[in-house]
Write an enzyme that holds these catalytic residues in place. Sequence first.
Site, PDB file in Angstrom:
ATOM      1  N   HIS A 106     -47.955  35.070  48.570  1.00  0.00           N
ATOM      2  CA  HIS A 106     -48.047  35.003  50.039  1.00  0.00           C
ATOM      3  C   HIS A 106     -49.225  34.120  50.463  1.00  0.00           C
ATOM      4  O   HIS A 106     -49.157  33.460  51.496  1.00  0.00           O
ATOM      5  CB  HIS A 106     -48.271  36.397  50.636  1.00  0.00           C
ATOM      6  CG  HIS A 106     -47.060  37.268  50.692  1.00  0.00           C
ATOM      7  ND1 HIS A 106     -46.017  37.056  51.580  1.00  0.00           N
ATOM      8  CD2 HIS A 106     -46.727  38.390  49.997  1.00  0.00           C
ATOM      9  CE1 HIS A 106     -45.107  38.000  51.424  1.00  0.00           C
ATOM     10  NE2 HIS A 106     -45.503  38.817  50.467  1.00  0.00           N
ATOM     11  N   ASP A 113     -41.398  38.515  52.830  1.00  0.00           N
ATOM     12  CA  ASP A 113     -40.909  39.899  52.858  1.00  0.00           C
ATOM     13  C   ASP A 113     -39.915  39.997  54.002  1.00  0.00           C
ATOM     14  O   ASP A 113     -40.239  39.580  55.132  1.00  0.00           O
ATOM     15  CB  ASP A 113     -42.058  40.889  53.115  1.00  0.00           C
ATOM     16  CG  ASP A 113     -43.083  40.914  52.000  1.00  0.00           C
ATOM     17  OD1 ASP A 113     -42.742  40.554  50.861  1.00  0.00           O
ATOM     18  OD2 ASP A 113     -44.240  41.293  52.269  1.00  0.00           O
ATOM     19  N   GLU A 177     -40.090  45.717  44.652  1.00  0.00           N
ATOM     20  CA  GLU A 177     -39.902  45.771  46.106  1.00  0.00           C
ATOM     21  C   GLU A 177     -38.598  45.074  46.481  1.00  0.00           C
ATOM     22  O   GLU A 177     -38.442  43.877  46.204  1.00  0.00           O
ATOM     23  CB  GLU A 177     -41.070  45.057  46.823  1.00  0.00           C
ATOM     24  CG  GLU A 177     -42.421  45.689  46.554  1.00  0.00           C
ATOM     25  CD  GLU A 177     -43.597  44.869  47.072  1.00  0.00           C
ATOM     26  OE1 GLU A 177     -44.704  45.434  47.140  1.00  0.00           O
ATOM     27  OE2 GLU A 177     -43.419  43.664  47.386  1.00  0.00           O
ATOM     28  N   HIS A 180     -39.212  41.793  48.846  1.00  0.00           N
ATOM     29  CA  HIS A 180     -40.097  40.670  48.499  1.00  0.00           C
ATOM     30  C   HIS A 180     -39.365  39.617  47.668  1.00  0.00           C
ATOM     31  O   HIS A 180     -38.714  39.938  46.677  1.00  0.00           O
ATOM     32  CB  HIS A 180     -41.305  41.193  47.712  1.00  0.00           C
ATOM     33  CG  HIS A 180     -42.276  40.111  47.331  1.00  0.00           C
ATOM     34  ND1 HIS A 180     -43.457  39.895  48.004  1.00  0.00           N
ATOM     35  CD2 HIS A 180     -42.222  39.167  46.354  1.00  0.00           C
ATOM     36  CE1 HIS A 180     -44.086  38.874  47.441  1.00  0.00           C
ATOM     37  NE2 HIS A 180     -43.354  38.419  46.443  1.00  0.00           N
TER      38      HIS A 180
END
Length: 197
Positions: A106, A113, A177, A180
């Site tokens: 990121h 996300d 996740e 993500h």
Amino acid sequence: MKQQGLVNVKSLDPSIAVLLKYSTTDNFVKKDVYGCMTACYLQKKPAQMLARANAILKKKHPNYRLLVYDGGRPFAIQKILWNSLSQYPPHQRETYVASPSQKSIHNYGCAVDLTITTSKGVPLDMGTPFDFFGKLAYPSHEEYFLKNKQLTAHQVANRRLLRSVMQQAGFMPIKYEWWHFNALARSEAKQVYQIIE
């Protein structure tokens, strides 16, 4: 971010929905850490890939859109997120937030996300909220939770749809996740881009 060449994703596709969770109190920190930043910025190539993923999704399901929860993240914010999880030992904390010493993808504007929403603004049921800390959010454990009726077939199908459109556009999912996706490996992002300060 603009000065570093990052692109507002809505400038490429205005139909992409954006609700930066760290610009709200609806996140694991329970506070707004982004302040005035409410637009999602990514490096140009990842932004183009995201627009492609949204186009693939809309072609399959005209009433669906991608809903972005986070994109390019300043390094200063990474430190805040990392320090807010001090109840976890570092090796466990890294499952949920990249260590500032390693940097997050990121932080290079190459990770996003997100989820899927209807055109009326209703997010699809993915079985857990965004930023859920636990194995129920792990894509790698979906079959187990499906068999044990902790995830429904509908929830898993929604996750698979999200992964399918993102992977067709060139993004890579991760094990921990469902929300993500990385446009590049961290080592490649470090070589190609500067960190977002």
